[in-house]
Every structure is written in C-alpha cells, then in structure tokens.
Design a protein around this motif. Structure first.
Motif, PDB file in Angstrom:
ATOM      1  N   MET A   1       0.797  -1.351   0.044  1.00  0.00           N
ATOM      2  CA  MET A   1      -0.072   0.111  -0.039  1.00  0.00           C
ATOM      3  C   MET A   1       0.709   1.125  -0.073  1.00  0.00           C
ATOM      4  O   MET A   1       1.786   1.339   0.675  1.00  0.00           O
ATOM      5  CB  MET A   1      -0.974  -0.028   1.080  1.00  0.00           C
ATOM      6  CG  MET A   1      -1.886   1.258   1.466  1.00  0.00           C
ATOM      7  SD  MET A   1      -2.903   0.978   2.595  1.00  0.00           S
ATOM      8  CE  MET A   1      -1.850   0.751   4.127  1.00  0.00           C
ATOM      9  N   THR A   2       0.654   2.032  -0.894  1.00  0.00           N
ATOM     10  CA  THR A   2       1.253   3.497  -0.840  1.00  0.00           C
ATOM     11  C   THR A   2       0.527   4.516  -0.302  1.00  0.00           C
ATOM     12  O   THR A   2      -0.401   4.922  -0.698  1.00  0.00           O
ATOM     13  CB  THR A   2       1.664   3.813  -2.438  1.00  0.00           C
ATOM     14  OG1 THR A   2       2.296   2.966  -3.240  1.00  0.00           O
ATOM     15  CG2 THR A   2       2.416   5.116  -2.419  1.00  0.00           C
ATOM     16  N   TYR A  84      -1.239  12.921 -10.029  1.00  0.00           N
ATOM     17  CA  TYR A  84      -2.199  12.149 -10.523  1.00  0.00           C
ATOM     18  C   TYR A  84      -3.598  12.627 -10.195  1.00  0.00           C
ATOM     19  O   TYR A  84      -3.685  13.356  -9.251  1.00  0.00           O
ATOM     20  CB  TYR A  84      -2.052  10.627  -9.605  1.00  0.00           C
ATOM     21  CG  TYR A  84      -1.021  10.073 -10.169  1.00  0.00           C
ATOM     22  CD1 TYR A  84      -0.145   9.961 -11.025  1.00  0.00           C
ATOM     23  CD2 TYR A  84      -0.554   8.922  -9.244  1.00  0.00           C
ATOM     24  CE1 TYR A  84       0.978   9.409 -11.326  1.00  0.00           C
ATOM     25  CE2 TYR A  84       0.658   7.994  -9.362  1.00  0.00           C
ATOM     26  CZ  TYR A  84       1.430   8.038 -10.574  1.00  0.00           C
ATOM     27  OH  TYR A  84       2.556   7.459 -10.883  1.00  0.00           O
ATOM     28  N   PRO A  85      -4.355  12.396 -11.114  1.00  0.00           N
ATOM     29  CA  PRO A  85      -5.845  12.760 -10.857  1.00  0.00           C
ATOM     30  C   PRO A  85      -6.515  12.227  -9.634  1.00  0.00           C
ATOM     31  O   PRO A  85      -6.269  11.114  -9.369  1.00  0.00           O
ATOM     32  CB  PRO A  85      -6.510  12.596 -12.253  1.00  0.00           C
ATOM     33  CG  PRO A  85      -5.872  11.537 -12.815  1.00  0.00           C
ATOM     34  CD  PRO A  85      -4.550  11.623 -12.430  1.00  0.00           C
ATOM     35  N   VAL A 181      -2.471   6.001  -3.279  1.00  0.00           N
ATOM     36  CA  VAL A 181      -1.889   6.196  -4.610  1.00  0.00           C
ATOM     37  C   VAL A 181      -1.641   4.919  -5.243  1.00  0.00           C
ATOM     38  O   VAL A 181      -1.113   4.090  -4.834  1.00  0.00           O
ATOM     39  CB  VAL A 181      -0.446   7.010  -4.494  1.00  0.00           C
ATOM     40  CG1 VAL A 181       0.058   7.114  -6.137  1.00  0.00           C
ATOM     41  CG2 VAL A 181      -0.420   8.286  -3.792  1.00  0.00           C
ATOM     42  N   ASN A 182      -2.264   4.805  -6.659  1.00  0.00           N
ATOM     43  CA  ASN A 182      -2.098   3.669  -7.238  1.00  0.00           C
ATOM     44  C   ASN A 182      -1.208   4.179  -8.536  1.00  0.00           C
ATOM     45  O   ASN A 182      -1.600   5.015  -9.574  1.00  0.00           O
ATOM     46  CB  ASN A 182      -3.469   3.170  -7.955  1.00  0.00           C
ATOM     47  CG  ASN A 182      -3.389   2.133  -8.735  1.00  0.00           C
ATOM     48  OD1 ASN A 182      -2.394   1.794  -9.777  1.00  0.00           O
ATOM     49  ND2 ASN A 182      -4.307   0.850  -8.418  1.00  0.00           N
ATOM     50  N   HIS A 183       0.051   3.432  -8.702  1.00  0.00           N
ATOM     51  CA  HIS A 183       0.779   3.984  -9.501  1.00  0.00           C
ATOM     52  C   HIS A 183       0.812   3.115 -11.017  1.00  0.00           C
ATOM     53  O   HIS A 183       0.939   3.839 -11.961  1.00  0.00           O
ATOM     54  CB  HIS A 183       2.415   3.753  -9.340  1.00  0.00           C
ATOM     55  CG  HIS A 183       3.121   4.613  -8.005  1.00  0.00           C
ATOM     56  ND1 HIS A 183       2.990   5.737  -8.246  1.00  0.00           N
ATOM     57  CD2 HIS A 183       3.247   4.368  -6.811  1.00  0.00           C
ATOM     58  CE1 HIS A 183       3.400   6.419  -7.192  1.00  0.00           C
ATOM     59  NE2 HIS A 183       3.564   5.491  -6.197  1.00  0.00           N
ATOM     60  N   GLU A 184       0.140   2.128 -10.839  1.00  0.00           N
ATOM     61  CA  GLU A 184      -0.008   1.432 -12.322  1.00  0.00           C
ATOM     62  C   GLU A 184      -1.017   2.153 -12.899  1.00  0.00           C
ATOM     63  O   GLU A 184      -0.880   2.237 -14.291  1.00  0.00           O
ATOM     64  CB  GLU A 184      -0.728  -0.089 -11.819  1.00  0.00           C
ATOM     65  CG  GLU A 184      -0.948  -0.810 -13.151  1.00  0.00           C
ATOM     66  CD  GLU A 184      -1.539  -2.300 -12.851  1.00  0.00           C
ATOM     67  OE1 GLU A 184      -1.933  -2.947 -13.790  1.00  0.00           O
ATOM     68  OE2 GLU A 184      -1.658  -2.564 -11.606  1.00  0.00           O
ATOM     69  N   GLY A 229      -8.239  -0.364  -4.801  1.00  0.00           N
ATOM     70  CA  GLY A 229      -7.441  -0.863  -5.759  1.00  0.00           C
ATOM     71  C   GLY A 229      -6.153  -0.310  -5.728  1.00  0.00           C
ATOM     72  O   GLY A 229      -4.925  -0.552  -6.016  1.00  0.00           O
ATOM     73  N   ALA A 230      -5.948   0.604  -4.545  1.00  0.00           N
ATOM     74  CA  ALA A 230      -4.616   1.310  -4.147  1.00  0.00           C
ATOM     75  C   ALA A 230      -3.988   1.002  -2.903  1.00  0.00           C
ATOM     76  O   ALA A 230      -3.076   1.727  -2.578  1.00  0.00           O
ATOM     77  CB  ALA A 230      -4.829   2.979  -4.117  1.00  0.00           C
TER      78      ALA A 230
END
Length: 282
Positions: A1-2, A84-85, A181-184, A229-230
C-alpha cells in the motif's frame, strides 16, 4: 500500500495542487504531461536542453488533442515528482451539475461531519460544534457556510453517535483519512477509513446524502473500489455508512458490496480512468 503522509501545512485541496492548463500532448521524451514550458513542442524544455531524444512519436496515442481539461480537476502528488488525478475527479471530470451556492452548503455539512467522525475515531469523543470552532481555525469558514447558508442545514441530523452505538461493533477502523496512490493506473485519493466490517477487510466511507438510489450507490461503490485498488491488499468489502439527515434516526443501515462485486466496480472505475486519459491526456 502506498500511503503519503503530508506535512500538516500541506493542503491538497488548495490551488497549488490544481492544474488548469496543459501542453497539447505529453513530452515525447520523458512522457510527462505536466512538463513546464512545453510551448506546444514535442519535447518539454528540460528535455530539449538536455538533448534527450523523443522515445515515442506520441506519448499518449489515444489522446484526442483537447488542450485544457476542466479547471476543477483535482490532483494529488504521486510521490514520484508528478501528480495524479483524484478518484472523484476521474468519476466527475466536468463536476456536478448543481447550483454552486447549494453545493457549497452540502459540501460544508459533509466536511464538518467527516472531521467530527475522524476526531471521534482518533480520540474516542464526538466533539461539539463549539469544540470544533475553538480547536480548529481551518473549520471556521465551513461552520460559517452552514450557519449563513440559505438551506439552514442542521448537521446534527447526521447522527454518527447513534449509528456507532447500533452498528459500531461490526467495524474496526485501522486507518482514518488516508491518502492512497495507485501507480499502475496513475490515480490517487483520500479514503475515509480502512478497517474491517463483519471481519472482512474493508474500505469504509461516510456519506451525508439523503438519497441513496441505485445510480448514486453505484458511483459510491466505484469510488470505494478505486481506494481498494490502491491499498495493495485484498479488500473484501466496500461499505458506505449513510448518515442520512432525512432518516428519523439520522442514519440508515450500512450499505455493503462484497466478493466479486468489488472487482466489477473496480473494472468500471478503470474504464472511467481510461476515458479521462484518452480525452485529456492525463
């Protein structure tokens, strides 16, 4: 998890984290859609100065060429030097079609309730309006909006203490007001709570709306699935806590989505994410 833990003085809702103008397309060398001083060239100024050659003919092949996204789109820092949005901006890139004055009052009520619930979960006591006014300068404008607004919204009709007394034993609240944050898929958002519901790992969100129709609830679950999902862990339940001001008791029973439905909601969210990138290049 970020999880990003900003400094107290950071305000991710301020203008400094909003972007109202973009280059026509991302830099073809570093693929950065936020590159400064692009001046509509293929490479951003830093890449041109460094002599970095274009790696792609188009950084975002699906980009339609729209130069400026709606100004209300909110961004969060990614932790990697970019932005990121936000989840809510992905779901509502053009905003909500509702009179601004009224929307501000409803938003103020939601903000106040969220802050009060957050304090309850951290300190074990549900603060009064006076407590909030004395302790937190940043909440005073919110309180003024409620007091002076034409709707005369009564925030006490959103009954968190009553909800917690009846349903609290079904929950644990492990993290509150957490930035994820989801980097993918390049998005970020702030979830109300991460914890458990009936023993299942859950994303938990507090809502102060008075209407939870099928379409609205579908949007809520898409929002929560994005947070799930993040996290980087398997989330089994998405839980909306409806602090309904029109309910006789000020709340309704938890609204829950579990199992494979969580994945279905996330798939729908990712469709929205792709649409935003294809339309605006972000």
């Amino acid at each position: 998890m970020t999880v990003l833990n900003p400094r107290p003085e950071d305000d991710f809702f301020s203008e400094r984290y909003r972007v109202s103008a973009f280059p026509e397309k991302a830099c073809s060398a570093c693929d950065d859609p936020f590159a400064p001083l692009n001046k509509w060239e293929k490479r951003c100024q830093p890449c041109r100065i460094a002599g970095k050659q274009a790696e792609k003919s188009l950084a975002n092949p699906g980009y339609t060429g729209v130069k400026t996204p709606p100004p209300g789109i909110r961004f969060y820092p990614s932790g990697k030097g970019t932005r990121y949005p936000s989840v809510t901006s992905i779901l509502h890139p053009e905003g909500i079609d509702f009179p601004k004055e009224l929307l501000e009052q409803y938003a103020a009520r939601g903000t106040l309730i969220h802050r009060k619930v957050e304090l309850f979960l951290k300190e074990g006591k549900y603060p009064s309006l006076k407590d909030m006014w004395l302790r937190f300068r940043d909440i005073r404008d919110t309180i003024d909006t409620l007091k002076k607004g034409s709707l005369k919204l009564d925030h006490t009709k959103c009954n968190w203490p009553g909800f917690y007394k009846e349903h609290g034993a079904r929950f644990t609240f492990d993290e509150v007001e957490t930035l994820l944050v989801n980097h993918e898929h390049e998005y970020a958002g702030r979830t109300d709570a991460i914890g458990t519901f009936d023993g299942m790992p859950a994303i938990i969100d507090f809502k102060t709306a008075s209407d939870y129709n099928k379409d609205k609830l579908a949007g809520y679950f898409m929002q929560l699935s994005a947070y799930a999902g993040a996290t980087g862990v398997q989330i089994e339940a998405l839980v909306v806590i409806p602090l309904n001001p029109k309910s006789p008791v000020g709340y309704d029973a938890p609204l829950v989505s579990t199992g494979k439905e969580v994945d279905k909601h996330f798939a729908k969210f990712l469709t929205k994410r792709r649409e935003l990138k294809e339309k605006y290049g972000i």
